[in-house]
Motif scaffolding. Structure first.
Motif, short mmCIF file in Angstrom:
data_model
loop_
_atom_site.label_atom_id
_atom_site.label_comp_id
_atom_site.label_asym_id
_atom_site.label_seq_id
_atom_site.Cartn_x
_atom_site.Cartn_y
_atom_site.Cartn_z
N ILE A 43 -82.04 -55.66 -88.27
CA ILE A 43 -83.08 -56.60 -87.85
C ILE A 43 -82.78 -58.01 -88.34
CG2 ILE A 43 -85.54 -57.16 -88.04
CD1 ILE A 43 -86.05 -54.12 -88.24
N VAL A 44 -82.36 -58.14 -89.60
CA VAL A 44 -82.11 -59.49 -90.14
C VAL A 44 -80.82 -60.09 -89.59
CG1 VAL A 44 -83.36 -58.93 -92.27
CG2 VAL A 44 -80.86 -58.71 -92.22
N SER A 45 -80.02 -59.29 -88.87
CA SER A 45 -78.79 -59.83 -88.27
C SER A 45 -79.10 -60.87 -87.20
CB SER A 45 -77.98 -58.68 -87.64
OG SER A 45 -78.61 -58.19 -86.46
N GLY A 46 -80.34 -60.79 -86.65
CA GLY A 46 -80.72 -61.71 -85.58
C GLY A 46 -80.34 -61.23 -84.20
N ASP A 47 -79.68 -60.09 -84.13
CA ASP A 47 -79.24 -59.53 -82.85
C ASP A 47 -80.37 -58.66 -82.28
OD1 ASP A 47 -78.12 -57.85 -80.84
OD2 ASP A 47 -76.13 -58.05 -81.73
#
Length: 229
Positions: A187-191
């Motif tokens: 989730i925090v990857s931004g993908d």
């Protein structure tokens, strides 16, 4: 459940709201069990209220799907079949997958750090009760970061239902710690696509074996509260 004092009404908007929260807690805890008829007069007495706010609270809870009104018979705590549970999990999986994708696109750096901390906290628990509390906080935070009132409304219903299920069939619907770090990292990857897929893979597949166990035990019948031996 020990009924709260009416003095607590000072912190709430109304007596019906107080009654709704109290009755919801009783359903979640299993004090009011699956399929049980709700005695409104007895409940009002326990909550130190009149029956009017209790009736209004039950109307709210009926709209939320936690109780069911049967004409001529009264109001009952909702009883779930395995098909009901599977449908709720499918809805939860679809909604939280969308929420994870939205959150991935919208989260600030501060929010990403907060989510990772929650995920790491889930690896350091000493009891199932502690895990359940932190698990709910983690999933709720993702929906908050998605910034959608509709999603939050759906999440509130599906997670309340999950807590009810823990009390319905504890032996085959156990609460047990499981990892969330990979999910948080997706989730925090931004993908958006990666986050949505990670959430979908996280929820429903983990319940498939337990759903089959429930189906083997109950078939198409409602799952009623298990009583102590």
């Amino acid at each position: 459940m020990r009924a709260k004092s009416p003095a607590n009404l000072m912190t709430l908007e109304s007596a019906p709201e107080y009654a709704r929260e109290a009755i919801r807690e009783m359903i979640i805890s299993g004090e009011l069990s699956s399929g049980q008829r709700i005695d409104q007069r007895e409940l009002a007495k326990k909550l130190e209220l009149t029956t009017v706010p209790v009736r209004e609270a039950l109307c709210w809870l009926e709209a939320e799907g936690m109780v069911k009104r049967i004409p001529g018979r009264g109001v009952f705590c909702r009883a779930y079949t395995v098909d009901d549970i599977e449908e709720i999990l499918e809805v939860r999986t679809a909604m939280e997958s969308l929420a994870a994708g939205r959150a991935a696109e919208r989260m600030s750096m501060k929010e990403k750090k907060e989510l990772m901390k929650l995920a790491h906290d889930l690896t350091d628990v000493t009891s199932n009760e502690e895990f359940l509390k932190k698990h709910v906080a983690f999933h709720r935070k993702i929906v908050e970061f998605a910034d959608s009132e509709t999603m939050m409304s759906i999440w509130n219903f599906t997670h309340l239902t999950s807590q009810v299920l823990v009390n319905l069939a504890a032996q085959i619907w156990p609460v047990y710690p499981h990892a969330h770090i990979d999910l948080a990292e997706a989730i925090v990857s931004g993908d958006k696509e990666r986050a949505a897929k990670a959430m979908g893979d996280h929820i429903l597949p983990s319940y498939l074996d337990r759903l089959q166990e429930l189906r083997d035990k109950y078939g198409d019948e409602p799952i009623l509260q298990e009583q102590p031996m």
